[in-house]
Structures are given as structure tokens and as C-alpha cells.
Design an enzyme around this catalytic site. Structure first.
Site, PDB file in Angstrom:
ATOM      1  N   LYS A  17      33.599  37.342  47.855  1.00  0.00           N
ATOM      2  CA  LYS A  17      32.551  36.607  47.122  1.00  0.00           C
ATOM      3  C   LYS A  17      31.771  35.680  48.072  1.00  0.00           C
ATOM      4  O   LYS A  17      30.570  35.466  47.892  1.00  0.00           O
ATOM      5  CB  LYS A  17      33.150  35.814  45.963  1.00  0.00           C
ATOM      6  N   ASN A  31      27.503  42.720  38.404  1.00  0.00           N
ATOM      7  CA  ASN A  31      28.647  42.089  37.740  1.00  0.00           C
ATOM      8  C   ASN A  31      29.982  42.727  38.106  1.00  0.00           C
ATOM      9  O   ASN A  31      31.007  42.066  38.124  1.00  0.00           O
ATOM     10  CB  ASN A  31      28.409  42.174  36.216  1.00  0.00           C
ATOM     11  N   TYR A  75      39.558  38.396  47.542  1.00  0.00           N
ATOM     12  CA  TYR A  75      38.553  38.162  46.493  1.00  0.00           C
ATOM     13  C   TYR A  75      37.612  37.030  46.922  1.00  0.00           C
ATOM     14  O   TYR A  75      36.387  37.163  46.861  1.00  0.00           O
ATOM     15  CB  TYR A  75      39.275  37.812  45.189  1.00  0.00           C
TER      16      TYR A  75
HETATM   17  N1  LIG Z   1      36.784  36.005  34.387  1.00  0.00           N
HETATM   18  C1  LIG Z   1      36.585  34.972  35.157  1.00  0.00           C
HETATM   19  O1  LIG Z   1      37.167  33.879  34.965  1.00  0.00           O
HETATM   20  C2  LIG Z   1      35.621  35.070  36.320  1.00  0.00           C
HETATM   21  C3  LIG Z   1      35.473  33.918  37.121  1.00  0.00           C
HETATM   22  C4  LIG Z   1      34.603  33.978  38.201  1.00  0.00           C
HETATM   23  C5  LIG Z   1      33.879  35.138  38.434  1.00  0.00           C
HETATM   24  N2  LIG Z   1      34.050  36.238  37.633  1.00  0.00           N
HETATM   25  C6  LIG Z   1      33.256  37.429  37.944  1.00  0.00           C
HETATM   26  O2  LIG Z   1      32.673  37.932  36.760  1.00  0.00           O
HETATM   27  C7  LIG Z   1      32.461  39.351  36.895  1.00  0.00           C
HETATM   28  C8  LIG Z   1      33.000  40.060  35.674  1.00  0.00           C
HETATM   29  O3  LIG Z   1      34.387  39.817  35.601  1.00  0.00           O
HETATM   30  P1  LIG Z   1      35.218  39.904  34.251  1.00  0.00           P
HETATM   31  O4  LIG Z   1      35.938  38.615  34.147  1.00  0.00           O
HETATM   32  O5  LIG Z   1      34.392  40.372  33.138  1.00  0.00           O
HETATM   33  O6  LIG Z   1      36.289  40.997  34.702  1.00  0.00           O
HETATM   34  P2  LIG Z   1      36.861  42.300  33.998  1.00  0.00           P
HETATM   35  O7  LIG Z   1      37.091  42.056  32.564  1.00  0.00           O
HETATM   36  O8  LIG Z   1      37.994  42.706  34.869  1.00  0.00           O
HETATM   37  O9  LIG Z   1      35.647  43.323  34.141  1.00  0.00           O
HETATM   38  C9  LIG Z   1      35.265  43.817  35.383  1.00  0.00           C
HETATM   39  C10 LIG Z   1      34.447  45.048  35.140  1.00  0.00           C
HETATM   40  O10 LIG Z   1      34.053  45.564  36.432  1.00  0.00           O
HETATM   41  C11 LIG Z   1      34.236  46.952  36.400  1.00  0.00           C
HETATM   42  N3  LIG Z   1      34.419  47.528  37.730  1.00  0.00           N
HETATM   43  C12 LIG Z   1      35.389  47.327  38.632  1.00  0.00           C
HETATM   44  N4  LIG Z   1      35.200  48.081  39.703  1.00  0.00           N
HETATM   45  C13 LIG Z   1      34.086  48.802  39.475  1.00  0.00           C
HETATM   46  C14 LIG Z   1      33.378  49.783  40.202  1.00  0.00           C
HETATM   47  N5  LIG Z   1      33.813  50.228  41.391  1.00  0.00           N
HETATM   48  N6  LIG Z   1      32.242  50.292  39.685  1.00  0.00           N
HETATM   49  C15 LIG Z   1      31.792  49.890  38.473  1.00  0.00           C
HETATM   50  N7  LIG Z   1      32.449  48.994  37.719  1.00  0.00           N
HETATM   51  C16 LIG Z   1      33.573  48.462  38.217  1.00  0.00           C
HETATM   52  C17 LIG Z   1      35.490  47.169  35.550  1.00  0.00           C
HETATM   53  O11 LIG Z   1      35.516  48.529  35.136  1.00  0.00           O
HETATM   54  P3  LIG Z   1      36.738  49.167  34.302  1.00  0.00           P
HETATM   55  O12 LIG Z   1      36.632  48.588  32.936  1.00  0.00           O
HETATM   56  O13 LIG Z   1      36.479  50.625  34.362  1.00  0.00           O
HETATM   57  O14 LIG Z   1      37.995  48.757  35.010  1.00  0.00           O
HETATM   58  C18 LIG Z   1      35.242  46.166  34.442  1.00  0.00           C
HETATM   59  O15 LIG Z   1      34.474  46.727  33.414  1.00  0.00           O
HETATM   60  C19 LIG Z   1      33.129  39.738  38.211  1.00  0.00           C
HETATM   61  O16 LIG Z   1      32.159  39.815  39.209  1.00  0.00           O
HETATM   62  C20 LIG Z   1      34.075  38.574  38.494  1.00  0.00           C
HETATM   63  O17 LIG Z   1      34.357  38.439  39.849  1.00  0.00           O
HETATM   64  C21 LIG Z   1      34.913  36.235  36.582  1.00  0.00           C
END
Ligand SMILES: NC(=O)c1ccc[n+]([C@@H]2O[C@H](COP(=O)([O-])OP(=O)(O)OC[C@H]3O[C@@H](n4cnc5c(N)ncnc54)[C@H](OP(=O)(O)O)[C@@H]3O)[C@@H](O)[C@H]2O)c1
Length: 309
Positions: free
Chosen positions: A237, A102, A233
Site C-alpha cells: 500500500k 479497490n 500488505y
Molecule cells: N476492511 C478494512 O478495514 C480495510 C481497511 C483499509 C483498507 N482496506 C482496503 O479496502 C479494499 C477493499 O477491501 P475489503 O475490506 O472490502 O476486503 P474484502 O472483503 O476481502 O474484498 C476484497 C475484494 O477484492 C477482490 N480481489 C482480491 N484479489 C483480486 C484480484 N486479483 N482481482 C480482482 N479482485 C480481487 C476479492 O475477490 P474475491 O471475492 O473473489 O476473493 C474481494 O471481492 C482493499 O483495497 C483493502 O486493502 C480495507
């Protein structure tokens, strides 16, 4: 492991979740733990520096006497952190059944206000040249994005392959991907071909595409081959999706490997834009992780829809 009805999992089923400090990752941990699996919740920060909601989740689990949530630090972008985590896992846990990749970063700046004021939804934004002026990204940030989202995910996954439990249920690897990673957004037929011909895919080929992206970005000779918006990004992906297909074919009969776009989810990553809450986004991931036995492998899901790559 005992199975009830279509529920093939039990308390002995072990799921590793990356990037669980906040957002969708934290909710994936909560949902898997509520279903009774053993959850290895990981985050790049040590436990004492976690977000208040992640700390609360761990505290609630401890107060309820739940032994099925275990925290460990893991920064997927740091090779040593991955090695330390895998050593710890081997020693204290043993085999795993589910890996949810994730953790990710998105490093381009998006002018969400501009999009909101002009009623541009994210899907339109991804494919519209006129919206290009609202994003910017340096070479260094693009490199970091690709390193974390693709190389970090791949390093961890490859290191965990020997720990996948051989069971009739099959281990599951879920790549939390994005609609932005669809090949559709690559603007070069040869690149699309390179990432889509499963029988010819190799890690070297995928990495070649990523290196070319970074070279083009650095030389500024033109980005016309690459996605219009969020180029690093989206490309990271798309590479992750290609790796899903490669791994699904390599692990045929051993594990199910699928990519899932969770939806447009209100988290830090989307600056709280989106039609889904973090628990709703997490549900789309958990659904695929817990597919009944005999489920698909090598597929891409956009929320609940089986999609092309
Ligand atoms: N939100 C959306 O609309 C959306 C849409 C499509 C896909 N996604 C995908 O969903 C997933 C989760 O995203 P989210 O929306 O929950 O984003 P988020 O709130 O920004 O959370 C991302 C998490 O990844 C962690 N992270 C980043 N780099 C890391 C590393 N090197 N090692 C370990 N952890 C790391 C961050 O850690 P910290 O808390 O320490 O910064 C954070 O906890 C991602 O893969 C994203 O691409 C999200």
C-alpha cells in the site's frame, strides 16, 4: 454529459470498480449506481460464481430494469484477464471517467482474538512491536500480496490510461489504500525518502523498493527496515501510494489521482473487525471519486481527512 449543480456526472459517466464481489467494492458499485452513473462492476470470479450479495445486487438491478450496471470478469493479478477486460471495454463501452482500484488481498495472519482480549486497536497494533507475535506470513504469500495490490493495480491502471475520457470534469483514479501504507510505518529513512520525493519518483524506483522487501524477507537477514505488522500488505500500500503521487504528476490537467483509506471496515479482510460498515467505508471512497470539479489530485485521505502520505 450534463451536469446538475455540483453534480458533474450523469448516466453517461462510466465508473470501473475492481474487486466488487463483496465488501467495500460491492458497496461502491451500489452507491455509484444509485447516483445514476454507469458502473462497470468487476470481480475475479465469473458472474455465476459471485457471492450471493453480488448476485442479488445484479439481479435487483436487472429486475428494476436498470441498464447502468454492467458486470465483467477481471482478475487484476492475471495479465491476460486485464488485457481481455480492456479489449472488451474498448469494444463495448469506450471511454471511462472513473477507475476505483479497490481489489486487494491481505495475506498475513492476524490473531484478532488476541487483539480483542488485550483491547489493542488496529492503529496501536500497526505500530507496536509486542503485537508482532500475532502475525505470520510466508514469502510466497507476501509475493502474492505485492503482486496483486501493487503490480495488478498498476497493470490495470496503465492499460486504462488511454481510455480516460478527456473532459473539463477530469477523469478520476482512486486507489483504495490503507492507513497501514503510511510512510510512517516504514522503519528506514532512506526508504521513506525514496518513496516520498515526488519529483524523483519512477515506477522503477517503486519496484526497486518492493524487490528489496522481498529479498530481505527471503534472506531472513532482517526485516528491521520494514513495517512491523502486516509487512507485505503495508509495503504494497505504501508503493501504491507512491504510484498515486507519480501518476497524479504525470496526469496533471488530465485526471485527478488520489489514495483513500476507507476506515477500519467490517469485511472479510478485517475478519469483521472495525468501527465502520461496508457502506460507510464505501462512502469515504465515493466521496473522493465524486469530488466537485477542481478537486485535489495527488492527495491521501484517511477516511475524510486529508493526510500526509
Ligand atoms: N476492511 C478494512 O478495514 C480495510 C481497511 C483499509 C483498507 N482496506 C482496503 O479496502 C479494499 C477493499 O477491501 P475489503 O475490506 O472490502 O476486503 P474484502 O472483503 O476481502 O474484498 C476484497 C475484494 O477484492 C477482490 N480481489 C482480491 N484479489 C483480486 C484480484 N486479483 N482481482 C480482482 N479482485 C480481487 C476479492 O475477490 P474475491 O471475492 O473473489 O476473493 C474481494 O471481492 C482493499 O483495497 C483493502 O486493502 C480495507
Amino acid at each position: 454529459m450534463e451536469a446538475k449543480g455540483s453534480e458533474w456526472w450523469s448516466g453517461e459517466t462510466v465508473a470501473v470498480v475492481t474487486g466488487a464481489n463483496r465488501g467495500i467494492g460491492l458497496e461502491i458499485c451500489r452507491q455509484l449506481a444509485d447516483k445514476g452513473l454507469t458502473v462497470i462492476m468487476t470481480a475475479r470470479k465469473p458472474q455465476e460464481q459471485l457471492s450471493s450479495s453480488a448476485k442479488q445486487f445484479l439481479q435487483d438491478a436487472a429486475e428494476l430494469g436498470r441498464k447502468n450496471v454492467i458486470f465483467h470478469t477481471l482478475d487484476i493479478a492475471q495479465e491476460q484477464s486485464v488485457l481481455d477486460f480492456v479489449d472488451w471495454l474498448k469494444l463495448h463501452v469506450g471511454n471511462i471517467d472513473i477507475l476505483v482500484n479497490n481489489a486487494a488481498i491481505q495475506t498475513a495472519e492476524i490473531d484478532w482474538l488476541f487483539l480483542k482480549q488485550n483491547h489493542v486497536d488496529v492503529i496501536t497494533f500497526l505500530g507496536t512491536p509486542d503485537c508482532g507475535r500475532v502475525t505470520s506470513e510466508s514469502h510466497e504469500l507476501a509475493k502474492e500480496c505485492i503482486h496483486t495490490n501493487y503490480h495488478g493495480t498498476k497493470t490495470l491502471t496503465n492499460a486504462l490510461l488511454p481510455l480516460l475520457r478527456p473532459t473539463p470534469y477530469k477523469a478520476r483514479i482512486i486507489m483504495v489504500s490503507s492507513v497501514a501504507g503510511l510512510l510512517y510505518y516504514l522503519r528506514d529513512e532512506e526508504l521513506k525518502k525514496q518513496l516520498s520525493e515526488v519529483e524523483d519518483l519512477t515506477e522503477q524506483k517503486i519496484e526497486g523498493v518492493l524487490n528489496l522487501f522481498l529479498e530481505d524477507l527471503k534472506s531472513e537477514k532482517g526485516m528491521e527496515k520494514w513495517p512491523l505488522q502486516l509487512p507485505a500488505y503495508s509495503t504494497s500500500k505504501a508503493a501504491m501510494n507512491a504510484y498515486t503521487r507519480l501518476l497524479a504528476s504525470k496526469l496533471k490537467g488530465i485526471a485527478c489521482v488520489n489514495s483513500v483509506h476507507p476506515g477500519l471496515v467490517r469485511t472479510d479482510l478485517s475478519e469483521y473487525n472495525g468501527n465502520l460498515s461496508a457502506p460507510e467505508g464505501a462512502e469515504n471512497i465515493v466521496r473522493v471519486a465524486l469530488f466537485p470539479v477542481g478537486g485535489p489530485s495527488g492527495h491521501n485521505f484517511l477516511e475524510r481527512e486529508d493526510s500526509e502520505f
